[in-house]
Design an enzyme around this catalytic site. Structure first.
Site, PDB file in Angstrom:
ATOM      1  N   SER A  77      -5.015   5.826 -10.287  1.00 44.32           N
ATOM      2  CA  SER A  77      -5.381   7.446  -9.521  1.00 44.32           C
ATOM      3  C   SER A  77      -7.481   6.959  -9.796  1.00 44.32           C
ATOM      4  O   SER A  77      -7.835   6.080  -9.048  1.00 44.32           O
ATOM      5  CB  SER A  77      -4.963   8.460 -10.490  1.00 44.32           C
ATOM      6  OG  SER A  77      -5.300  10.116  -9.105  1.00 44.32           O
ATOM      7  N   ASP A  80       4.237   6.836  -3.573  1.00 43.26           N
ATOM      8  CA  ASP A  80       3.198   8.108  -3.292  1.00 43.26           C
ATOM      9  C   ASP A  80       2.087   8.365  -2.178  1.00 43.26           C
ATOM     10  O   ASP A  80       2.060   7.425  -1.507  1.00 43.26           O
ATOM     11  CB  ASP A  80       2.223   7.058  -4.483  1.00 43.26           C
ATOM     12  CG  ASP A  80       1.487   8.041  -4.638  1.00 43.26           C
ATOM     13  OD1 ASP A  80       0.272   8.438  -4.321  1.00 43.26           O
ATOM     14  OD2 ASP A  80      -0.147   6.673  -5.573  1.00 43.26           O
ATOM     15  N   HIS A 135       2.994   9.864  -6.850  1.00 44.88           N
ATOM     16  CA  HIS A 135       1.911   9.563  -7.329  1.00 44.88           C
ATOM     17  C   HIS A 135       2.726   9.240  -8.817  1.00 44.88           C
ATOM     18  O   HIS A 135       1.682   8.567  -9.120  1.00 44.88           O
ATOM     19  CB  HIS A 135       0.764  10.684  -6.927  1.00 44.88           C
ATOM     20  CG  HIS A 135      -0.874  10.207  -7.566  1.00 44.88           C
ATOM     21  ND1 HIS A 135      -1.115   8.906  -6.932  1.00 44.88           N
ATOM     22  CD2 HIS A 135      -1.475  10.179  -8.170  1.00 44.88           C
ATOM     23  CE1 HIS A 135      -2.125   8.468  -7.567  1.00 44.88           C
ATOM     24  NE2 HIS A 135      -2.107   9.284  -8.487  1.00 44.88           N
TER      25      HIS A 135
END
Lengths: 207, 393
Positions: free
Chosen positions: B162, B328, B361
């Site tokens: 991320s 995601d 995610h």
């Protein structure tokens, strides 16, 4: 993994390709499957090797064994690479699955100084006979698919491929056909018999 | 390694934190993208494993928006397991028997590194909104200063998911010779409109809380817990997937057989989100949340290189491994693929795997065996090329 612990035995068509590649060169293997050729080249020919593979199983197997491989589609992703970035670009047993084989071959020689292309020969005598006798799309050990579920959408013969190279202005440096029991023929000097008895062919190409 | 300065970091709920803390930028201040210079600022970090004599086995872990330096040990505030406990430790993919794993609280964070919660040396009062707006590149500059401090010329690998992945990309582009291998996971080379939109919801929730006090809540002795919790709840949804939410909660009710015809947390998913929000505010600072989300929104690598992402990586010697997850939707595979295309355009050494997972995610934080297997393989391959010892089999 140490080199001696790795498998030195790779499929005979892959071995023919490997023998065409200079040690220490930069190699891109397009459609590298489980990475058998790349792994061999990296560890026995010390090449700087990269691969593209469509299936995630293949990619994960490759990356999981330490090879530099990306998930991608040979039909769409070759255009990203810069000109002459590699010494060799290998397209092994993949040409017949591509949407635009002619463009692909030209792309290989844009990206690489040399290209190595291998494919199943659709003019092999068994396939000719199968079609003649049964009147149905030929199937064999190396071509086990029914016509409706085959990934092979652009079959060609050895003669067809030689003609394509002439048309596009590609120089064939070496060309070898391989028959069922592993016999190799030099296509240049024996085109007729290679096209009849060769189950598959390997071409080393340059511009 | 012992801290070279006796400073002790504290958490948002006032606890003293374990780990190391160092003052950086004393001789050469950190010049931020906004033009402000930060001198003599603290960076808190944690390490696992041992740095080898050649100083060649360091792995820099870059944490995500709400992560911190406590990667692989019980969290000093919540007591929960480290956020990457599954990944970092003896025999794990980031094997602390072989590697020196290092993670610093990011610039703008709230676990001991300079950020809005820390005191402004000029006034002796918390920075609050007087803290300069920072960028991902600024965070990365601070990471590089920490490496200087530790005498690590080149890390074996920099890895993060991320926002951590954004730092990985920026570090590899800005300091290509200080990184041998780079692993951006579930990341992107720029923040999308959708991502910015979600962040704005979070920021507005915080700023709408009367306890935010125009950002001056620390001086007022108040805490915008409600706003920060709502921000966390909204963001948390984006870290999951429709499939994961359905699998975990479906439409099941929370400790009741029928709906209450009220606005209590009837559904399990509501209860879960409320819990997430409540737990988060114990360990996070609201202003930090504003600053870090802003830094992510500003992130656009291509823009920093004349609009051509590939130019960020021209002639890069770094070995990349880009990883994305199928479910995601916050940083979808297409965005990882853009990074891969840019790396291909400069013939960089890159691996790219998309992992099949329904966890959204957050998959990069979870027990995803295929992900761990692929990463292990990449690390072993890179270690072999770097001349580091093999994993014990």
């Amino acid at each position: 993994m140490a080199a001696d612990a790795r498998r030195k035995d790779i499929r005979v068509d892959l071995q023919i390709i490997a023998d065409m590649i200079e040690p220490g060169s930069r190699v891109l293997d397009v459609g590298c499957a489980d990475g058998a050729l790349l792994d061999y080249l990296v560890h026995f020919k010390q090449v700087d090797g990269r691969g593209i593979e469509l299936t995630w199983e293949g990619v994960n197997a490759c990356v999981g064994s330490g090879l530099s491989v990306i998930q991608g589609d040979a039909d769409t992703d070759l255009k990203d690479y810069p000109d002459q970035a590699f010494d060799y670009v290998v397209l092994s047993q993949t040409l017949q699955t591509m949407h635009a084989p002619r463009t692909a071959v030209e792309e290989l020689l844009r990206i690489g100084r040399r290209a190595i292309v291998s494919f199943p020969n659709f003019a092999h005598w068994r396939l000719r006979l199968y079609l003649l006798l049964h009147g149905r799309m030929p199937m064999s050990e190396t071509l086990p698919y029914q016509w409706y579920d085959t990934p092979n959408i652009h079959f060609c013969t050895i003669k067809d491929f030689v003609a394509l190279c002439e048309e596009v202005g590609i120089t064939i440096e070496r060309s070898i056909s391989l028959d069922h029991n592993g016999t190799q023929r030099r296509i240049r000097t024996a085109l007729f018999s290679a096209n009849l008895f060769g189950e598959q062919a390997v071409f080393l190409l340059r511009r | 390694m012992t801290p070279t300065q006796p400073h002790i970091a504290s958490s948002p709920n006032g606890r003293q934190l374990p780990g190391h803390r160092v003052m950086l930028g004393r001789e050469r201040p950190l010049r931020l993208d906004c033009g402000v210079e930060l001198a003599d600022f603290p960076v808190a970090y944690q390490t696992y494993g041992r740095l080898n004599a050649e100083r060649s086995n360091a792995i820099l872990v870059c944490h995500a928006l709400t992560g911190d330096q406590f990667v692989a040990e019980p969290h000093p505030v919540t007591g929960g397991p480290g956020w990457w406990d599954l990944m970092v430790g003896p025999g794990k993919p980031l094997d602390t028997d072989r590697f020196f794993v290092l993670c610093a609280n990011i610039l703008g964070g709230c676990m001991g590194t300079a950020g809005p919660r820390e005191d402004d040396p000029a006034t002796g009062r918390p920075w609050g909104l007087h803290f300069p707006v920072i960028t991902i590149a600024d965070m990365v500059r601070a990471q590089a200063m920490l490496l200087d401090h530790l005498g690590i010329e080149q890390v074996f690998m920099v890895i993060g998911g991320s926002m951590g992945g954004m730092q990985v990309l920026d570090l590899a582009a800005t300091y290509p010779h200080r990184v041998f291998a780079a692993v951006p996971i579930a990341a992107a080379a720029h923040h999308s409109a959708q991502n910015i939109a979600f962040h704005e919801v979070g920021r507005q929730a915080i700023m709408a809380d009367p306890d935010w006090c125009g950002g001056d809540y620390l001086s007022e002795g108040r805490h915008p817990h409600r706003g920060l919790a709502v921000a966390r709840m909204a963001a948390h949804i984006t870290y999951l997937s429709e499939g994961a939410l359905h699998r975990k909660f479906g439409r099941r009710l929370q400790d009741r057989d029928v709906v209450t015809f009220g606005f209590d947390a009837d559904f399990q998913v509501e209860s879960y989100l409320r819990h997430q929000g409540h737990a988060f505010v114990q360990r996070f600072d609201a202003n930090s949340y504003l600053y870090i989300t802003r830094a992510m929104d500003y992130f656009d690598m291509a823009a920093a290189y004349g609009g051509v992402l590939a130019d960020a990586f021209r002639d890069t010697p770094v070995r990349f491994c880009v990883i994305s997850f199928t479910s995601d939707w916050l940083y979808p595979t297409a965005e990882s693929r853009q990074i891969v295309h840019a790396l291909n355009a400069v013939a960089a050494n890159v691996s790219f795997a998309e992992i099949v997972s329904d966890s959204g995610h957050d998959a990069f934080l979870l027990d995803e065996p295929e992900f761990h297997r692929v990463l292990r393989g990449f690390i072993n391959g890179a270690a072999e090329h770097r001349g580091l010892p093999r994993a014990a089999s």
